[in-house]
Design a protein around this motif. Structure first.
Motif, PDB file in Angstrom:
ATOM      1  N   LEU A 158       6.290  12.057  13.672  1.00  0.00           N
ATOM      2  CA  LEU A 158       7.741  11.297  13.738  1.00  0.00           C
ATOM      3  C   LEU A 158       7.033   9.640  13.755  1.00  0.00           C
ATOM      4  O   LEU A 158       7.630   8.916  13.129  1.00  0.00           O
ATOM      5  CB  LEU A 158       8.447  11.500  14.726  1.00  0.00           C
ATOM      6  N   PRO A 159       5.982   9.346  14.628  1.00  0.00           N
ATOM      7  CA  PRO A 159       5.735   8.083  14.613  1.00  0.00           C
ATOM      8  C   PRO A 159       4.891   7.658  13.388  1.00  0.00           C
ATOM      9  O   PRO A 159       4.907   6.584  13.008  1.00  0.00           O
ATOM     10  CB  PRO A 159       4.711   8.151  16.010  1.00  0.00           C
ATOM     11  N   LEU A 160       4.237   8.566  12.812  1.00  0.00           N
ATOM     12  CA  LEU A 160       3.497   8.161  11.694  1.00  0.00           C
ATOM     13  C   LEU A 160       4.546   7.826  10.462  1.00  0.00           C
ATOM     14  O   LEU A 160       4.338   6.805   9.614  1.00  0.00           O
ATOM     15  CB  LEU A 160       2.874   9.406  10.976  1.00  0.00           C
ATOM     16  N   VAL A 161       5.533   8.364  10.349  1.00  0.00           N
ATOM     17  CA  VAL A 161       6.670   8.014   9.558  1.00  0.00           C
ATOM     18  C   VAL A 161       7.482   6.914  10.043  1.00  0.00           C
ATOM     19  O   VAL A 161       7.597   5.537   9.211  1.00  0.00           O
ATOM     20  CB  VAL A 161       7.827   9.000   9.418  1.00  0.00           C
ATOM     21  N   SER A 162       7.806   6.677  11.137  1.00  0.00           N
ATOM     22  CA  SER A 162       8.780   5.641  11.814  1.00  0.00           C
ATOM     23  C   SER A 162       8.077   4.266  11.733  1.00  0.00           C
ATOM     24  O   SER A 162       8.418   3.083  11.669  1.00  0.00           O
ATOM     25  CB  SER A 162       9.053   5.822  12.953  1.00  0.00           C
ATOM     26  N   ASN A 163       6.561   4.175  11.896  1.00  0.00           N
ATOM     27  CA  ASN A 163       5.687   3.063  11.951  1.00  0.00           C
ATOM     28  C   ASN A 163       4.867   2.717  10.756  1.00  0.00           C
ATOM     29  O   ASN A 163       4.120   1.717  10.879  1.00  0.00           O
ATOM     30  CB  ASN A 163       4.576   3.453  13.210  1.00  0.00           C
ATOM     31  N   ALA A 219      12.147   3.588   6.313  1.00  0.00           N
ATOM     32  CA  ALA A 219      11.291   2.648   7.402  1.00  0.00           C
ATOM     33  C   ALA A 219      10.910   1.437   6.470  1.00  0.00           C
ATOM     34  O   ALA A 219      10.708   0.378   6.991  1.00  0.00           O
ATOM     35  CB  ALA A 219      10.416   3.431   7.903  1.00  0.00           C
ATOM     36  N   LYS A 220      10.398   1.633   5.313  1.00  0.00           N
ATOM     37  CA  LYS A 220       9.846   0.720   4.396  1.00  0.00           C
ATOM     38  C   LYS A 220      10.996  -0.514   4.140  1.00  0.00           C
ATOM     39  O   LYS A 220      10.699  -1.484   4.102  1.00  0.00           O
ATOM     40  CB  LYS A 220       9.118   1.331   3.175  1.00  0.00           C
ATOM     41  N   LEU A 221      12.017   0.138   3.771  1.00  0.00           N
ATOM     42  CA  LEU A 221      13.224  -0.896   3.529  1.00  0.00           C
ATOM     43  C   LEU A 221      13.535  -1.594   4.781  1.00  0.00           C
ATOM     44  O   LEU A 221      14.012  -2.665   4.685  1.00  0.00           O
ATOM     45  CB  LEU A 221      14.328  -0.107   2.856  1.00  0.00           C
ATOM     46  N   LEU A 222      13.398  -1.084   5.867  1.00  0.00           N
ATOM     47  CA  LEU A 222      13.819  -1.824   7.230  1.00  0.00           C
ATOM     48  C   LEU A 222      12.792  -2.888   7.441  1.00  0.00           C
ATOM     49  O   LEU A 222      13.259  -4.102   7.576  1.00  0.00           O
ATOM     50  CB  LEU A 222      13.896  -0.708   8.170  1.00  0.00           C
ATOM     51  N   VAL A 239      13.868   2.856  13.515  1.00  0.00           N
ATOM     52  CA  VAL A 239      13.699   4.401  13.568  1.00  0.00           C
ATOM     53  C   VAL A 239      13.339   5.300  14.792  1.00  0.00           C
ATOM     54  O   VAL A 239      14.278   6.313  15.028  1.00  0.00           O
ATOM     55  CB  VAL A 239      12.703   4.693  12.452  1.00  0.00           C
ATOM     56  N   GLU A 240      12.776   5.001  15.606  1.00  0.00           N
ATOM     57  CA  GLU A 240      12.394   5.489  16.818  1.00  0.00           C
ATOM     58  C   GLU A 240      13.563   5.368  17.655  1.00  0.00           C
ATOM     59  O   GLU A 240      13.989   6.601  18.325  1.00  0.00           O
ATOM     60  CB  GLU A 240      11.170   4.856  17.568  1.00  0.00           C
ATOM     61  N   ILE A 241      14.242   4.374  17.720  1.00  0.00           N
ATOM     62  CA  ILE A 241      15.512   4.240  18.571  1.00  0.00           C
ATOM     63  C   ILE A 241      16.666   5.124  18.029  1.00  0.00           C
ATOM     64  O   ILE A 241      17.139   6.085  18.831  1.00  0.00           O
ATOM     65  CB  ILE A 241      16.104   2.867  18.679  1.00  0.00           C
ATOM     66  N   ILE A 242      17.018   5.302  16.764  1.00  0.00           N
ATOM     67  CA  ILE A 242      17.681   6.163  16.298  1.00  0.00           C
ATOM     68  C   ILE A 242      17.206   7.512  16.524  1.00  0.00           C
ATOM     69  O   ILE A 242      18.457   8.349  16.776  1.00  0.00           O
ATOM     70  CB  ILE A 242      17.852   5.872  14.627  1.00  0.00           C
ATOM     71  N   VAL A 243      16.053   7.928  16.371  1.00  0.00           N
ATOM     72  CA  VAL A 243      15.800   9.384  16.311  1.00  0.00           C
ATOM     73  C   VAL A 243      15.942   9.575  17.746  1.00  0.00           C
ATOM     74  O   VAL A 243      16.560  10.655  18.113  1.00  0.00           O
ATOM     75  CB  VAL A 243      14.289   9.602  15.875  1.00  0.00           C
ATOM     76  N   ALA A 244      15.682   8.838  18.775  1.00  0.00           N
ATOM     77  CA  ALA A 244      15.703   9.205  20.087  1.00  0.00           C
ATOM     78  C   ALA A 244      17.011   9.336  20.886  1.00  0.00           C
ATOM     79  O   ALA A 244      17.421  10.202  21.360  1.00  0.00           O
ATOM     80  CB  ALA A 244      14.988   8.136  20.944  1.00  0.00           C
TER      81      ALA A 244
END
Length: 445
Positions: free
Chosen positions: A330-335, A88-91, A118-123
């Motif tokens: 999940l949001p803590l990681v993806s955001n 997520a950081k690299l993105l 990340v949220e879109i991919i996970v969803a």
């Protein structure tokens, strides 16, 4: 001695004066590599060695290995969970490097778009695996994380660095109003469900999965019609919002668009002038940043797929509420990338960028990603609806209400940030309780 203008928004016209570049010229400029642009070796060295968090990339191969060797579910979940953090950081880094040539409005939109990758991919991974509750909770959790935690930390950091931060009222209220509309579209399916169940002999017990019968089938059919029709309308509204933001009323969202903007207190918001010291030079060539963005997105899709595949077994074996994973973890990681960028912009008193990242990201999820997933589920045979659990719907409504109240005056301070963070902590505390979210609700699937 002549100086060279490095501002990406300006070019030289025929009369020698500066002119504002069009969006088409800015985007085309990405693919041109001027002299002195970093080479691809320097670009990837910065990309891979520019942050201490990249040490966590060692968990990417561990995630792949643990999934293919079928290790313990807790290990598979943990490895995939940690692997997504540096990805997520690299993105965020690649997106930020691309955005340096696009100007502030497009930069905020690009950060919000790929910040939600990340949220879109996970969803999508969860949707294709028929984990509809994970889809709903992860997307709702991302909205709450952006509106409460990320925006709250940004207001707090900006308020501590500056006595008071100001931003354009009209743009903020327009974004907040669209967020409110998207929130209402989630309330209406819940109201429909309640009207159908309560109207039949006193209602249904939502904790019993074997009770609904014919009422559930009729309710589910109605919810699908409402959700799919509403999703199409929301997608059209989101497209109109993009035109409004990028074309017809771009000056309202651009920090340097107008000289002043009248606020409710009658005071003008002065235009900020940036010196050349404020202009950030790119560390990556645009083409290498774009390639890196695509590669990281691909790797993230695999890690997200492994993460979703391990959620069911992990929640059963370790007694972790599934909504807590979706709404909080999940949001803590993806955001993570958006969180850092938004707070940094607030500390530099660039509140338009902060509002664009936090509220803009929430709008994109609620008005574009969720409706799009409903349509994708319609096409692929997965009956995803806009009907969320009652608790989740109420939490979203009060969160949007609080954000609307705080941004309507065009000013922020650290106390407002503390309010948003406090509400997020209350939500997180509530989600830890297993009995708050039944594992199955009628029509929720």
């Amino acid at each position: 001695m002549t100086s060279t203008d490095t501002t990406p928004l300006l070019g030289n016209g025929a009369d020698g004066r500066s002119r504002r570049l069009s969006y088409k010229e800015r985007i085309v400029g990405i693919f041109s590599i001027p002299e002195g642009q970093p080479g691809w070796i320097q670009s990837y060295r910065y990309f891979l060695l520019g942050s201490w968090s990249n040490v966590l990339l060692v968990f990417v191969p561990l995630s792949f290995i643990s999934h293919n060797l079928n290790w313990d579910a807790g290990l598979r979940f943990s490895f995939s969970f940690i692997a997504i953090m540096p990805l997520a950081k690299l993105l965020g880094d690649a997106t930020d490097q691309l955005s340096l040539k696009l100007g502030q409005t497009l930069s905020g939109l690009l950060n919000a778009s790929f910040g939600n990758a990340v949220e879109i991919i996970v969803a999508i991974a969860a949707l294709l695996q028929d984990e509809l509750r994970v889809v709903q909770t992860s997307l709702l959790g991302s909205i709450l994380s952006n509106l409460l935690l990320v925006l709250g930390c940004s207001f707090l950091a900006g308020g501590l660095m500056h006595d008071q931060n100001r931003f354009r009222t009209t743009a903020a209220q327009t974004s907040a109003s669209l967020m409110t509309l998207a929130c209402i579209t989630l309330v209406i399916p819940a109201a429909y469900f309640m009207s159908q169940t309560i109207g039949e002999g006193g209602g249904l017990d939502p904790t019993k999965a074997d009770q609904p019968g014919a009422i559930e089938e009729r309710c589910k059919s109605g919810l699908l019609i409402i959700s799919r029709g509403t999703s199409i309308l929301l997608l059209l509204v989101y497209v109109a919002y993009l035109v409004f933001q990028l074309k017809t009323h771009a000056r309202l969202f651009d920090e340097d668009g107008d000289d002043t903007e009248d606020c409710e207190d009658g005071q003008g918001l002065p235009r900020r002038h940036h010196s050349q010291d404020d202009v950030e030079e790119p560390e990556m060539a645009p083409i290498t940043a774009g390639i890196a963005l695509l590669l990281v997105t691909l790797v993230t899709s695999f890690a997200a797929d492994y993460l979703v595949a391990s959620i069911e077994e992990t929640t059963e074996r370790y007694n972790i509420p599934k909504p807590f994973i979706g709404l909080i973890l999940l949001p803590l990681v993806s955001n993570a990338a958006e969180h850092v960028t938004s707070v940094w912009m607030a500390m530099k008193n660039k509140m338009e960028m902060t509002i664009g990242i936090c509220v803009g990201s929430s709008i994109q999820i609620s008005a574009f990603v969720i409706p799009l997933l409903v349509i994708i589920g319609w096409i692929t045979g997965h009956d995803l609806t806009l009907f969320f659990a009652t608790f989740e719907t109420i939490v979203l409504f009060v969160s949007v209400l609080l954000v609307n109240l705080l941004v309507q005056d065009g000013k922020s301070n650290y106390m407002e940030g503390l309010m948003l963070i406090a509400l997020y902590c209350v939500v997180a505390l509530s989600c830890e309780l297993p009995y708050v979210h039944p594992s199955r609700l009628p029509c929720a699937d």
